[in-house]
Write an enzyme that holds these catalytic residues in place. Sequence first.
Site, PDB file in Angstrom:
ATOM      1  N   PHE A  12      -5.794  -1.502 -11.526  1.00 25.02           N
ATOM      2  CA  PHE A  12      -4.734  -0.721 -13.097  1.00 25.02           C
ATOM      3  C   PHE A  12      -3.819  -1.632 -13.922  1.00 25.02           C
ATOM      4  O   PHE A  12      -4.223  -2.186 -14.492  1.00 25.02           O
ATOM      5  CB  PHE A  12      -3.906  -0.072 -12.224  1.00 25.02           C
ATOM      6  CG  PHE A  12      -2.562   0.174 -12.702  1.00 25.02           C
ATOM      7  CD1 PHE A  12      -2.357   0.314 -13.961  1.00 25.02           C
ATOM      8  CD2 PHE A  12      -1.272  -0.397 -11.649  1.00 25.02           C
ATOM      9  CE1 PHE A  12      -0.866   0.987 -14.854  1.00 25.02           C
ATOM     10  CE2 PHE A  12      -0.010   0.201 -11.992  1.00 25.02           C
ATOM     11  CZ  PHE A  12       0.203   0.996 -13.932  1.00 25.02           C
ATOM     12  N   ASP A  34     -13.660  -9.685  -9.919  1.00 24.69           N
ATOM     13  CA  ASP A  34     -14.049  -8.370  -9.704  1.00 24.69           C
ATOM     14  C   ASP A  34     -15.184  -7.713  -9.089  1.00 24.69           C
ATOM     15  O   ASP A  34     -15.980  -7.739  -9.442  1.00 24.69           O
ATOM     16  CB  ASP A  34     -13.105  -7.255 -10.791  1.00 24.69           C
ATOM     17  CG  ASP A  34     -12.139  -6.015  -9.820  1.00 24.69           C
ATOM     18  OD1 ASP A  34     -11.272  -5.528 -10.176  1.00 24.69           O
ATOM     19  OD2 ASP A  34     -12.938  -5.328  -8.899  1.00 24.69           O
ATOM     20  N   THR A 121       4.272  -8.385  -4.419  1.00 23.01           N
ATOM     21  CA  THR A 121       4.633  -7.288  -4.899  1.00 23.01           C
ATOM     22  C   THR A 121       6.553  -6.503  -3.789  1.00 23.01           C
ATOM     23  O   THR A 121       6.879  -7.947  -3.371  1.00 23.01           O
ATOM     24  CB  THR A 121       4.590  -5.973  -4.433  1.00 23.01           C
ATOM     25  OG1 THR A 121       5.056  -4.806  -3.611  1.00 23.01           O
ATOM     26  CG2 THR A 121       4.177  -6.512  -2.572  1.00 23.01           C
ATOM     27  N   ASP A 122       7.681  -6.448  -4.594  1.00 24.92           N
ATOM     28  CA  ASP A 122       8.529  -6.056  -4.063  1.00 24.92           C
ATOM     29  C   ASP A 122       8.979  -5.709  -2.774  1.00 24.92           C
ATOM     30  O   ASP A 122       9.956  -5.725  -1.776  1.00 24.92           O
ATOM     31  CB  ASP A 122       9.705  -5.319  -5.243  1.00 24.92           C
ATOM     32  CG  ASP A 122       9.496  -3.959  -5.153  1.00 24.92           C
ATOM     33  OD1 ASP A 122       8.313  -3.198  -4.527  1.00 24.92           O
ATOM     34  OD2 ASP A 122       9.923  -3.468  -6.174  1.00 24.92           O
ATOM     35  N   GLU A 123       7.635  -4.648  -2.049  1.00 28.23           N
ATOM     36  CA  GLU A 123       8.183  -4.567  -0.624  1.00 28.23           C
ATOM     37  C   GLU A 123       8.059  -5.236   0.187  1.00 28.23           C
ATOM     38  O   GLU A 123       7.928  -4.910   1.445  1.00 28.23           O
ATOM     39  CB  GLU A 123       6.359  -3.862  -0.642  1.00 28.23           C
ATOM     40  CG  GLU A 123       6.576  -2.500  -1.194  1.00 28.23           C
ATOM     41  CD  GLU A 123       5.631  -1.266  -1.423  1.00 28.23           C
ATOM     42  OE1 GLU A 123       4.905  -1.447  -0.097  1.00 28.23           O
ATOM     43  OE2 GLU A 123       5.048  -1.104  -1.995  1.00 28.23           O
ATOM     44  N   TYR A 148      -0.038  -2.230   4.592  1.00 24.32           N
ATOM     45  CA  TYR A 148      -0.722  -3.137   2.792  1.00 24.32           C
ATOM     46  C   TYR A 148       0.685  -4.365   2.802  1.00 24.32           C
ATOM     47  O   TYR A 148       0.190  -5.600   1.814  1.00 24.32           O
ATOM     48  CB  TYR A 148      -0.332  -2.297   2.151  1.00 24.32           C
ATOM     49  CG  TYR A 148       0.213  -2.806   1.025  1.00 24.32           C
ATOM     50  CD1 TYR A 148      -1.008  -3.469  -0.207  1.00 24.32           C
ATOM     51  CD2 TYR A 148       1.641  -2.491  -0.083  1.00 24.32           C
ATOM     52  CE1 TYR A 148      -0.244  -4.099  -1.487  1.00 24.32           C
ATOM     53  CE2 TYR A 148       1.527  -3.009  -1.078  1.00 24.32           C
ATOM     54  CZ  TYR A 148       1.156  -3.336  -2.297  1.00 24.32           C
ATOM     55  OH  TYR A 148       0.366  -4.002  -3.064  1.00 24.32           O
ATOM     56  N   LYS A 152       0.372  -8.797   1.628  1.00 26.97           N
ATOM     57  CA  LYS A 152       0.706  -8.793   0.892  1.00 26.97           C
ATOM     58  C   LYS A 152       1.997 -10.361   1.237  1.00 26.97           C
ATOM     59  O   LYS A 152       1.868 -11.064   0.157  1.00 26.97           O
ATOM     60  CB  LYS A 152       1.685  -8.539  -0.139  1.00 26.97           C
ATOM     61  CG  LYS A 152       0.568  -7.012  -0.583  1.00 26.97           C
ATOM     62  CD  LYS A 152      -0.429  -7.811  -1.904  1.00 26.97           C
ATOM     63  CE  LYS A 152       0.389  -8.590  -2.729  1.00 26.97           C
ATOM     64  NZ  LYS A 152      -1.292  -8.855  -3.876  1.00 26.97           N
ATOM     65  N   ARG A 271       5.531  10.163   4.229  1.00 30.09           N
ATOM     66  CA  ARG A 271       4.507   9.212   4.463  1.00 30.09           C
ATOM     67  C   ARG A 271       5.040   8.692   5.591  1.00 30.09           C
ATOM     68  O   ARG A 271       6.265   8.436   5.518  1.00 30.09           O
ATOM     69  CB  ARG A 271       4.581   7.819   3.840  1.00 30.09           C
ATOM     70  CG  ARG A 271       4.276   6.642   3.825  1.00 30.09           C
ATOM     71  CD  ARG A 271       4.267   5.708   2.727  1.00 30.09           C
ATOM     72  NE  ARG A 271       3.162   6.023   1.358  1.00 30.09           N
ATOM     73  CZ  ARG A 271       3.108   5.561   0.494  1.00 30.09           C
ATOM     74  NH1 ARG A 271       4.321   4.730   0.325  1.00 30.09           N
ATOM     75  NH2 ARG A 271       2.289   5.736  -0.688  1.00 30.09           N
TER      76      ARG A 271
END
Length: 332
Positions: A12, A34, A121-123, A148, A152, A271
């Site tokens: 994406f 990829d 990522t901000d996560e 996940y 990261k 979740r």
Amino acid sequence: MQKILVTGGAGFIGSNFVRHVYRERPDWLVEVYDSLTYAGNKANLKGLEDRVTLTVADICDESAIDAAVARNDAVVHFAAESHNDNSLFNPWPFVNTNLVGTYHVLEAVRHHQKRLHHISTDEVYGDLKLDDPSKFTPETPYNPSSPYSSTKAGSDLLVRAWVRSFNVKATISNCSNNYGPYQHVEKFIPRQITEILEGRKPKLYGSGANVRDWIHTEDHSSGVLTILEKGKIGETYLIGANGEMQNKEVVELILQIMGKDKNDYDQVNDRPGHDLRYAIDSSKIIDDLGWQPKYTDFRKGLSNTIDWYKDNQDWWKPLKASTEEKYKELNR
Ligand code: NAD
Ligand code: DAU
């Protein structure tokens, strides 16, 4: 910079970045690297063939990534397992690609002394309370919640260690939730749009009070290109566009834009460990590098995204049934 290697460039955000570079830097050549997992799609690169090539290989394949890095000037590393729900179902591919794969990318750029930009990522910062006015900054301590986000976070720490120990010329960016064309139908916004297009109701996890900080993928791409060209080696930049919204508000807006009753959604199982709120303070990339987001009208961006899914049913239909089968197993 003439030749760049984009790992995960058939996914994406990677493919939207490749399109951005194709438009904005007409003298650059792009090699997409990829392995075409369930999330990668050759069709995402259609029409770019004169300046974009595709190498189908895994970042965990040491000799293949080494050779690809050697023949390019710089690497932008998007390749990852990216979906939280999948990481709760089976964490192994996340550990393998996000940690072991990033290790191989780092070793290759170290051996060949190439510039690296690592996409994160901000996560990695965990979550904020719903009523907390603060936002994530580059100084916020890492506190990831899911398999996940923890992989990261680990990949970011590997990059920092390779900068300090081996003088690898790397930068990192941590971005908030992206939306736009070519996003897999497993993700929140495309899932709801395609559920409605197939005559079913959107599925909201839990109360829907959780907040995400939405950014159009075009703004993420311009942020990454800015850092690649102007970023200071060793620095971390946060990318966000002040797009905080509750999930419930997003679902209601999708329903409204698509001409449905705004309350016509199902509430499904939450979740496990669901992060409450993400919010990004982007002042560093704005003040130090002069970047600004342009696609900040969320209603307009969402409306264009809905039109894209209406107009590109051949792209997402083949992915839809198997995605919903997976959700059925998770009871969501
Ligand atoms: P995606 O799942 O749509 O795409 C990931 C791509 O990586 C796919 O093309 C896949 O085939 C490829 N890939 C996966 N494993 C690979 C491997 N071992 N070797 C080579 N290629 C492999 O993901 P996305 O949403 O486009 O996210 C891209 C990057 O941006 C990720 O690093 C993600 O952590 C980060 N990110 C995503 C968001 C978001 O909102 N989606 C926000 C911030 C950061
Ligand atoms: O913040 C950046 C992160 O954003 C990226 O690092 C991840 O790669 C990306 O997937 C995204 O993670 P989220 O978990 O926030 O995205 P997701 O699209 O899975 O879910 C967004 C929110 O919507 C989240 O609070 C869960 C909720 N949700 C999701 C789905 C799929 C629902 O309510 N219903 C759904 O059907």
